[in-house]
Design an enzyme around this catalytic site. Sequence first.
Site, PDB file in Angstrom:
ATOM      1  N   HIS A  56      31.697   2.077  23.845  1.00 31.75           N
ATOM      2  CA  HIS A  56      32.725   2.768  22.902  1.00 31.75           C
ATOM      3  C   HIS A  56      34.241   2.410  23.708  1.00 31.75           C
ATOM      4  O   HIS A  56      34.686   2.777  24.650  1.00 31.75           O
ATOM      5  CB  HIS A  56      33.336   3.614  22.254  1.00 31.75           C
ATOM      6  CG  HIS A  56      31.494   3.439  20.896  1.00 31.75           C
ATOM      7  ND1 HIS A  56      31.342   4.190  20.380  1.00 31.75           N
ATOM      8  CD2 HIS A  56      30.423   2.580  21.482  1.00 31.75           C
ATOM      9  CE1 HIS A  56      30.195   3.932  19.710  1.00 31.75           C
ATOM     10  NE2 HIS A  56      29.369   3.494  19.868  1.00 31.75           N
ATOM     11  N   GLU A  58      36.990   3.726  22.294  1.00 33.07           N
ATOM     12  CA  GLU A  58      37.702   5.051  22.469  1.00 33.07           C
ATOM     13  C   GLU A  58      37.142   5.891  24.307  1.00 33.07           C
ATOM     14  O   GLU A  58      38.051   6.672  24.486  1.00 33.07           O
ATOM     15  CB  GLU A  58      37.302   5.855  21.594  1.00 33.07           C
ATOM     16  CG  GLU A  58      37.643   5.309  19.449  1.00 33.07           C
ATOM     17  CD  GLU A  58      36.551   4.000  19.751  1.00 33.07           C
ATOM     18  OE1 GLU A  58      36.891   3.334  18.476  1.00 33.07           O
ATOM     19  OE2 GLU A  58      35.548   4.278  20.698  1.00 33.07           O
ATOM     20  N   CYS A  86      33.492   7.815  16.235  1.00 34.01           N
ATOM     21  CA  CYS A  86      32.187   8.293  16.202  1.00 34.01           C
ATOM     22  C   CYS A  86      32.014   9.760  16.853  1.00 34.01           C
ATOM     23  O   CYS A  86      32.924  10.037  17.558  1.00 34.01           O
ATOM     24  CB  CYS A  86      30.456   7.390  17.033  1.00 34.01           C
ATOM     25  SG  CYS A  86      31.233   7.411  19.085  1.00 34.01           S
ATOM     26  N   CYS A  89      32.661   9.415  20.563  1.00 35.33           N
ATOM     27  CA  CYS A  89      33.746   9.462  21.518  1.00 35.33           C
ATOM     28  C   CYS A  89      34.767  10.232  20.366  1.00 35.33           C
ATOM     29  O   CYS A  89      36.129  10.725  21.587  1.00 35.33           O
ATOM     30  CB  CYS A  89      34.299   8.205  20.687  1.00 35.33           C
ATOM     31  SG  CYS A  89      33.439   6.585  20.812  1.00 35.33           S
TER      32      CYS A  89
END
Length: 161
Positions: A56, A58, A86, A89
């Site tokens: 991801h 992030e 999420c 992250c």
Amino acid sequence: MWSESDLQHLRRAVDLAEQALDAGDAPFGSVLVAADGQVLAEDRNRIAATGDNTRHPEFELARWAAEHLTPEQRATATVYTSGEHCPMCAAAHGWVGLGRIVYASSCQQLARWLEEMGVAASPVKALPIRDVVPGVQVEGPVPELIDRVRELHRRRHAPGG
């Protein structure tokens, strides 16, 4: 509420999310910005290309910040992102001591959109960032970008999309 600079960085995060979608990935993008407004790093989802569900943007920016910034620089930086972090992250953000988070759309909005589209639920519960990292400054969603983000997710999950 949001400055023109905030909106500029958020629009870039959404552009990166669109790049992710165009590359066959889930539409998420993020930008890491220093206290002085300098863009330090940016990334987009890279799950499809790598087969690694932790790729991801992030999380990647948290890793980058841990390697390249001092604790003081991390604490004053801002992460702009197309969608609320999420839990994985958010935890990475908290562990490396990054500062403010500004997101275009919330995890609750995404969960509702996906449910409306008949998409199976995520294997990880969607939690607001503040539930994972209570002390972080979090701002969002940003109404002027929500329709664009929703459309990216609709394209991702449309039949043949």
